[in-house]
Each structure stands twice: as C-alpha cells, then as structure tokens.
Design an enzyme around this catalytic site. Structure first.
Site, PDB file in Angstrom:
ATOM      1  N   GLY A   1       0.653 -24.283 -17.982  1.00 27.98           N
ATOM      2  CA  GLY A   1       1.590 -25.307 -18.417  1.00 27.98           C
ATOM      3  C   GLY A   1       3.024 -24.818 -18.346  1.00 27.98           C
TER       4      GLY A   1
ATOM      5  N   VAL B   1       6.024 -14.417 -29.698  1.00 24.79           N
ATOM      6  CA  VAL B   1       6.581 -15.442 -30.592  1.00 24.79           C
ATOM      7  C   VAL B   1       5.691 -15.545 -31.823  1.00 24.79           C
ATOM      8  CG1 VAL B   1       7.091 -17.914 -30.805  1.00 24.79           C
ATOM      9  CG2 VAL B   1       7.581 -16.712 -28.659  1.00 24.79           C
TER      10      VAL B   1
ATOM     11  N   GLU C   1     -20.219 -18.932 -13.889  1.00 26.96           N
ATOM     12  CA  GLU C   1     -19.598 -18.140 -12.824  1.00 26.96           C
ATOM     13  C   GLU C   1     -19.812 -16.646 -13.062  1.00 26.96           C
ATOM     14  OE1 GLU C   1     -16.231 -21.465 -11.628  1.00 26.96           O
ATOM     15  OE2 GLU C   1     -15.588 -19.797 -12.869  1.00 26.96           O
TER      16      GLU C   1
HETATM   17  C1  LIG Z   1     -12.290 -17.380 -18.079  1.00 26.92           C
HETATM   18  C2  LIG Z   1     -11.625 -18.718 -17.928  1.00 26.92           C
HETATM   19  C3  LIG Z   1     -11.873 -19.474 -16.781  1.00 26.92           C
HETATM   20  C4  LIG Z   1     -11.279 -20.722 -16.628  1.00 26.92           C
HETATM   21  N1  LIG Z   1     -11.535 -21.418 -15.480  1.00 26.92           N
HETATM   22  C5  LIG Z   1     -10.918 -22.606 -15.277  1.00 26.92           C
HETATM   23  C6  LIG Z   1     -11.105 -23.316 -14.058  1.00 26.92           C
HETATM   24  O1  LIG Z   1     -11.856 -22.879 -13.165  1.00 26.92           O
HETATM   25  N2  LIG Z   1     -10.448 -24.487 -13.901  1.00 26.92           N
HETATM   26  C7  LIG Z   1      -9.626 -25.007 -14.863  1.00 26.92           C
HETATM   27  O2  LIG Z   1      -9.035 -26.064 -14.670  1.00 26.92           O
HETATM   28  N3  LIG Z   1      -9.443 -24.354 -16.034  1.00 26.92           N
HETATM   29  C8  LIG Z   1     -10.053 -23.171 -16.260  1.00 26.92           C
HETATM   30  N4  LIG Z   1      -9.853 -22.507 -17.443  1.00 26.92           N
HETATM   31  C9  LIG Z   1      -9.016 -23.126 -18.488  1.00 26.92           C
HETATM   32  C10 LIG Z   1      -7.548 -22.920 -18.159  1.00 26.92           C
HETATM   33  O3  LIG Z   1      -7.299 -21.556 -17.925  1.00 26.92           O
HETATM   34  C11 LIG Z   1      -6.706 -23.409 -19.343  1.00 26.92           C
HETATM   35  O4  LIG Z   1      -6.988 -24.754 -19.592  1.00 26.92           O
HETATM   36  C12 LIG Z   1      -5.231 -23.226 -19.030  1.00 26.92           C
HETATM   37  O5  LIG Z   1      -4.938 -21.848 -18.852  1.00 26.92           O
HETATM   38  C13 LIG Z   1      -4.360 -23.795 -20.139  1.00 26.92           C
HETATM   39  O6  LIG Z   1      -3.030 -23.570 -19.807  1.00 26.92           O
HETATM   40  P1  LIG Z   1      -1.940 -23.271 -20.933  1.00 26.92           P
HETATM   41  O7  LIG Z   1      -0.634 -23.217 -20.224  1.00 26.92           O
HETATM   42  O8  LIG Z   1      -2.110 -24.233 -22.048  1.00 26.92           O
HETATM   43  O9  LIG Z   1      -2.323 -21.856 -21.528  1.00 26.92           O
HETATM   44  P2  LIG Z   1      -2.537 -20.456 -20.795  1.00 26.92           P
HETATM   45  O10 LIG Z   1      -2.646 -20.607 -19.348  1.00 26.92           O
HETATM   46  O11 LIG Z   1      -3.643 -19.791 -21.526  1.00 26.92           O
HETATM   47  O12 LIG Z   1      -1.179 -19.672 -21.109  1.00 26.92           O
HETATM   48  C14 LIG Z   1      -0.784 -19.345 -22.389  1.00 26.92           C
HETATM   49  C15 LIG Z   1       0.291 -18.271 -22.272  1.00 26.92           C
HETATM   50  O13 LIG Z   1       0.909 -18.101 -23.547  1.00 26.92           O
HETATM   51  C16 LIG Z   1       1.107 -16.728 -23.805  1.00 26.92           C
HETATM   52  N5  LIG Z   1       1.148 -16.550 -25.261  1.00 26.92           N
HETATM   53  C17 LIG Z   1       0.157 -16.779 -26.121  1.00 26.92           C
HETATM   54  N6  LIG Z   1       0.564 -16.528 -27.385  1.00 26.92           N
HETATM   55  C18 LIG Z   1       1.845 -16.125 -27.289  1.00 26.92           C
HETATM   56  C19 LIG Z   1       2.805 -15.707 -28.263  1.00 26.92           C
HETATM   57  N7  LIG Z   1       2.537 -15.699 -29.562  1.00 26.92           N
HETATM   58  N8  LIG Z   1       4.014 -15.329 -27.822  1.00 26.92           N
HETATM   59  C20 LIG Z   1       4.321 -15.342 -26.494  1.00 26.92           C
HETATM   60  N9  LIG Z   1       3.446 -15.733 -25.547  1.00 26.92           N
HETATM   61  C21 LIG Z   1       2.230 -16.128 -25.940  1.00 26.92           C
HETATM   62  C22 LIG Z   1      -0.095 -16.066 -23.144  1.00 26.92           C
HETATM   63  O14 LIG Z   1       0.169 -14.706 -22.878  1.00 26.92           O
HETATM   64  C23 LIG Z   1      -0.269 -16.903 -21.894  1.00 26.92           C
HETATM   65  O15 LIG Z   1       0.459 -16.380 -20.816  1.00 26.92           O
HETATM   66  C24 LIG Z   1     -10.431 -21.246 -17.627  1.00 26.92           C
HETATM   67  C25 LIG Z   1     -10.180 -20.491 -18.775  1.00 26.92           C
HETATM   68  C26 LIG Z   1     -10.774 -19.243 -18.919  1.00 26.92           C
HETATM   69  C27 LIG Z   1     -10.494 -18.442 -20.152  1.00 26.92           C
END
Ligand SMILES: Cc1cc2nc3c(=O)[nH]c(=O)nc-3n(C[C@H](O)[C@H](O)[C@H](O)COP(=O)(O)OP(=O)(O)OC[C@H]3O[C@@H](n4cnc5c(N)ncnc54)[C@H](O)[C@@H]3O)c2cc1C
Length: 416
Positions: free
Chosen positions: A14, A78, A169
């Site tokens: 995101g 954060v 997987e």
């Molecule tokens: C093993 C695995 C496989 C997956 N496979 C798929 C797939 O094949 N297809 C699919 O669509 N989805 C998949 N997903 C789900 C997908 O990864 C998530 O839905 C997606 O990453 C969500 O995006 P996001 O931006 O909300 O959070 P994320 O991508 O998780 O990013 C969150 C970020 O915030 C940072 N962060 C967290 N807390 C803090 C803090 N306190 N301070 C500063 N930074 C912080 C983290 O370091 C991270 O970089 C998978 C998830 C996992 C765990």
C-alpha cells in the site's frame, strides 16, 4: 509556496503504491518504515525453501524512491501519532510533522490464542521469519543425518498450520525440496522419512477459491507427498509435538504457523475504533472518522462498506487503496470532493509447485496446471519492484527449473 507534507507509515504494497502515485503531485512525501527495504511477501515461501535469497525479494527502500525528487525515505519504527499536533512519533523521541498521513503498517501473524504457538512455532510473515524457517528446516536434516534415531521423535516432521495460499505454497515447495534436492544432498540419510503435514481447521484448502481449485490443490499436494489434514484445528503446539483438537498427537519438532494474521499492534496504540482483528475502521473514502487528513490502507484498514463484505487482505487491495488515497490528496489540494474507494477484483492465484498452480479470474474463468503456473510466474515477476530483482529472480527460477536445484540452502540463524 509551501507544499503539503504527506507522511506514509509503512513501505509495503500500500505504502509503495501511494508513494509512486504521489511522485509527480505538488506535495512533499516522507515514507517511514522500520526496515530499509520493501518485502515482496508472496515470494517469502520461496526464501523459506531455499529457492530465492532474501535480497532477491526485498528491494532497498532508498533505491526505490531515489529518483523521486519530492520523496524522502526514513528508517524508523513508528510507535504512535499525535493527531492534535499532526505528528508521527518515532523512536528516540523524534516526531515527523504531517499535513496528510497515510497509515499502511500492515498486519502481523496471529496465534489466535492457541497454546504454544508463540513459543514453539515459526510464523511466515517477514523476511526474518522466512530465513528462520529455511535455517530450521535445513538444520533438522543436519541433525537427523548426525543421529537418525531423532527421526522417531519428529525431527524430520514439519507441520504447517493453515491451508490458505501461504500454507499450500509452502507445503508444495517443501515437498519438492525434500524429494528433489535434499535427497541428493544427504546421501546417507533416508530423506523419504521426511514428512510435511498440512493442518487446516476448515474442511477445504484455499478458502475463497472455487471447489475445483481447492480439489486440484489438495490432489497436487498429495502427489508431492504432503499429508493434508482437513477439518481439524490445532489444539496446542509443543517443542516436539503438535496436538490436534481430535486428540491426535503428531511428533514434530518444527511447526510453521501460516494460519492467519491480525492488524499491526500500532493500531492498538492509536486510540481509534478497531474491528475484530484489530484493523482500524475507516470511512468509505479510507479516512479515519474525525480525522479527514488521516488515511488507513491495506491490511491495517477495515473499510466500512454498506452491506458489503470486508475487502480481503491482499496485495492488490492495498495497492489500489494506496493509489486511491494519492488521488484523493491531489483532489483535496484542488478543493474537490473525495470519492469512496472501490476495489476492482482482477482475480486470485496460488501456486502448488512445479508446473502446478490455480488461477481464478472474473466472470468464472479458471485455469490450473502448467498454464496457471506460467501465469503465476509472469504476474509475480511483473509485480516485483526493480529491474535487478526481476532479473535475479528470473535467472534463479530458470536455473531451479532446469537443474531441479534450490541454490540458497544456507543456514543463517543460530539454533533456538
Ligand atoms: C507469506 C505471505 C504470502 C502472501 N501472498 C500473497 C499473494 O500471493 N497475493 C496477495 O495478493 N497477497 C498475498 N499476501 C498478503 C499481502 O502481502 C498483504 O495483503 C499486503 O502485504 C498488505 O499490504 P500493506 O501495505 O497493508 O502491508 P505490508 O505489505 O505488510 O507492509 C507493511 C509495512 O509496514 C512496515 N511497518 C510495520 N509496522 C511498522 C512500524 N511500527 N513502524 C514503521 N514501519 C512499520 C513493515 O515493515 C512493512 O514494510 C501474502 C502475505 C504473506 C504474509
């Protein structure tokens, strides 16, 4: 003229989508992450099974934003937000001021209160988790090679909890790693005694997929030697056994927990309304009620949709939300009204192993087998960030395919 300051917390799917959409907007952007890299989580299971190296799926954050003149990257954890003063609070008492805030800190693994999971199971959510799974699996084979009598006690039994895409997987890849690679590595060990057990509490794998894809996934896993147990929850996890709710005890020294997630604990620290798994409840335009300058996206958000199901926790949902919020900020700057967020579902996919995957597109289009697998490879390559990462992953995949190899069989972490 002073430009509005946008702070993005989290460089996941995101956060990166938002940053990319804001690079030409009349704003100054600061993206903050606790790590100095972005994690491509769909390929974590390949790091865990030695198919790829950690760095292959984790492009450096500063490198990603290097060419965007209005974007600054900061590595910091954060731990709170002062909504009145419009400041993000990071370590060492430092605060980062904002005019607009995008919270995109994602989710963490959840043990759902099952006893022993926190102490004895390894999650598969972060890059560190993936290298820990890989090191643990490889170390178990080294231990069994040194003392084969340990096998009786579960040294070569690997329980994977959760039959969603991650569990499926991982199990498929473990099955192939054992039979095609480790069987050649360990000449004096009966690697055939290595067992992968997939435990899923519902009566099907890949919830959210069609019955045909679910059946295909089960069959393909079983062809790879995976013992699939459906319809039974895990009651507890110990250092050398897993107990199922029906009383079955599986001697196993390694449990990988891929059974589910909850919102990042940062959500608990913000004092905002939360949904059942801790996600922050947001309005249809992804703003926080009472704080129109604060947006929450991705796995951290529970979007209020009249009569609608919550959006699934998937990378495309987070990416589309990031793009939507970027457009909203631009609209606001021009004095225009915001629009509600709508997710365009372009389909779902899961891979089971070599030349085996299931893919489901809108309008009931479904395919599997080699076609599904090639589509899965192509799509993941396209979505990986950075030319170098794509090239390295492509070369690794080609090598692994031709040679039946997993070149990253490196034990990095110390024994537990
Ligand atoms: C093993 C695995 C496989 C997956 N496979 C798929 C797939 O094949 N297809 C699919 O669509 N989805 C998949 N997903 C789900 C997908 O990864 C998530 O839905 C997606 O990453 C969500 O995006 P996001 O931006 O909300 O959070 P994320 O991508 O998780 O990013 C969150 C970020 O915030 C940072 N962060 C967290 N807390 C803090 C803090 N306190 N301070 C500063 N930074 C912080 C983290 O370091 C991270 O970089 C998978 C998830 C996992 C765990």
């Amino acid at each position: 003229m002073k430009l509005p300051r946008v702070v993005i917390v989290g460089a996941g799917f995101g956060g990166i989508a938002a940053v990319k959409a804001l690079t030409r907007a009349p704003v100054e952007v600061t993206i903050v992450d606790q790590h100095n890299f972005h994690t491509f989580s769909p390929l974590l299971y390949q790091v865990a099974t030695a198919g790829l190296a950690s760095e292959d799926i984790a492009p450096n954050l500063r490198g990603i934003v290097q060419r965007a003149r209005n974007v600054e990257a900061r590595m910091a954890r954060v731990h709170g937000v002062d909504f009145d003063r419009h400041e993000v609070l990071v370590d060492h008492g430092v605060s980062i001021p904002y005019d607009y805030l995008i919270l995109a800190a994602g989710a963490v693994s959840s043990d759902f209160g099952v006893p022993g999971v926190a102490e004895h199971a390894v999650p598969l959510k972060t890059l560190a988790d993936a290298t820990r799974v890989r090191s643990t699996v490889l170390r178990r084979f080294e231990e069994a090679n040194t003392d084969p009598s340990l096998i009786e006690g579960g040294t070569l039994t690997f329980v994977v909890a959760g039959g969603g895409p991650t569990g499926v997987e991982l199990c498929g890849a473990l099955g192939e790693l054992f039979t095609k690679v480790l069987a050649k590595d360990f000449k004096n060990l009966d690697v055939g005694r290595g067992q992968v057990v997939l435990v899923e509490m519902t009566d099907r794998l890949l919830g959210g997929f069609s019955a045909a894809s679910q059946a295909e996934a089960k069959l393909e896993l079983e062809l790879r030697g995976v013992d699939v147990r459906l319809g039974v929850p895990i009651a507890s996890v110990g250092p050398d056994k897993v107990e199922l709710a029906d009383g079955t005890v599986i001697p196993a020294r390694t449990t990988v927990w891929a059974a589910g997630v909850k919102a990042n604990p940062l959500a608990d620290a913000l004092g905002l309304a939360q949904a059942t798994r801790g996600e922050i409840i947001v309005s249809p335009d992804l703003t926080v009620p009472a704080h129109p300058e604060v947006f929450v996206i991705g796995d951290l958000a529970a979007v209020q949709r009249p009569g609608g199901e919550p959006y699934p926790q998937l990378a495309p949902v987070a990416m589309q939300a990031g793009q939507h919020v970027a457009r909203t900020i631009e609209r606001r700057a021009r004095g225009k009204r915001t629009k509600p967020f709508h997710y365009t579902d372009k389909g779902i996919m899961a891979t089971i192993g070599r030349r085996s995957a299931v893919a489901e597109l809108p309008f009931g289009i479904r395919f599997g087998g080699t076609l599904g697998w090639v589509s899965w490879l192509g799509l993941h390559l396209v979505f990986l960030i950075g030319f170098r990462n794509r090239a390295v992953v492509l070369v690794n995949w080609a090598w692994n395919y031709v040679k039946w190899d997993r070149g990253n069989r490196v034990i990095l972490s110390d024994p537990e």
